[in-house]
Scaffold this active site. Sequence first.
Site, mmCIF file in Angstrom:
data_model
loop_
_atom_site.group_PDB
_atom_site.id
_atom_site.type_symbol
_atom_site.label_atom_id
_atom_site.label_comp_id
_atom_site.label_asym_id
_atom_site.label_seq_id
_atom_site.Cartn_x
_atom_site.Cartn_y
_atom_site.Cartn_z
ATOM 1 C CG ASP A 247 64.334 -1.238 70.010
ATOM 2 O OD1 ASP A 247 64.256 -0.487 69.036
ATOM 3 O OD2 ASP A 247 64.465 -0.821 71.179
ATOM 4 C CG ASP B 263 67.923 4.265 69.932
ATOM 5 O OD1 ASP B 263 69.147 4.362 70.117
ATOM 6 O OD2 ASP B 263 67.332 4.788 68.968
#
Length: 286
Positions: A38, A40
């Site tokens: 991922d 953020d």
Amino acid sequence: MMPEFEKNTVHIRDPERVEQIICGLIKGGASKLQIITDFDMTLSRFAVNGKRCPSCHNIIDNSKLVTDDCRKKLVHLKETYYPIEIDPHLTMEEKYPFMVEWYFKSHTLLVEQRLEKDKLPEAVRESDVSLKEGYEQFFDRLHQHSVPVFIFSAGLGDVLEEIIRQAGVYHPNVKVVSNFMDFDDNGVLKGFKGELIHVYNKHDGALRNTEYFKQLKDNGNIILLGDSLGDLTMADGVPNVENILKIGYLNDKVEELLEKYMDSYNIVLARDETLEVPNSILQKIL
């Protein structure tokens, strides 16, 4: 166990299992490894000195590319939907329609603003976005050993690419799958490309990228990095998993969510703004 695992931010439910997986990763070496991560609040920081750092979406929300009126609306959406996203009492299925609603509304607002493509680099430069400590070592080592890195983000792809470009780590071994903006011939935002990716539908996105994973059919060893329980499905498109180590960053509501995260991730890093643990594992493998 490794000394980095002694840090008080590190929580491991089953140390023996983790050791077993890491041994499998070491045995496979660089040629069998791939990273699925991922972006953020996983590769980027959640906070610096107690001050929240922006996500890819927040960079635009906080920039001078949007009017004050639009900013107010975006903030209102965040105040409405973010508590739902991290609510420990709701299932992912229950959160799903709210996430779709949030993204749809915020993306509609951005299109109304007629954002200009060539203004994005400046918005990133002026923002408070910050990659986690140790990011150079992380990206450079993976590049050096030609380990494929799949960044799978529910954020804004154009902003994400600009962040890693400005940080000097957008190497050829990195592939970004995210919500990419669709600009007209004058470089003005007119919509978004492809299917929406939000926090809780990464399973579908993973299956849409089976071509990418098929090309890496010999890379059956995976290190998965995420910060949400929705990120656990990011490797669902991988055809033949041999060993998978799931590392989860827990940034918010730590007390309420720690048990849940420890049930799902092999290693949980609570309020950890560094890549120290992943880097120490990569050092052993590569």
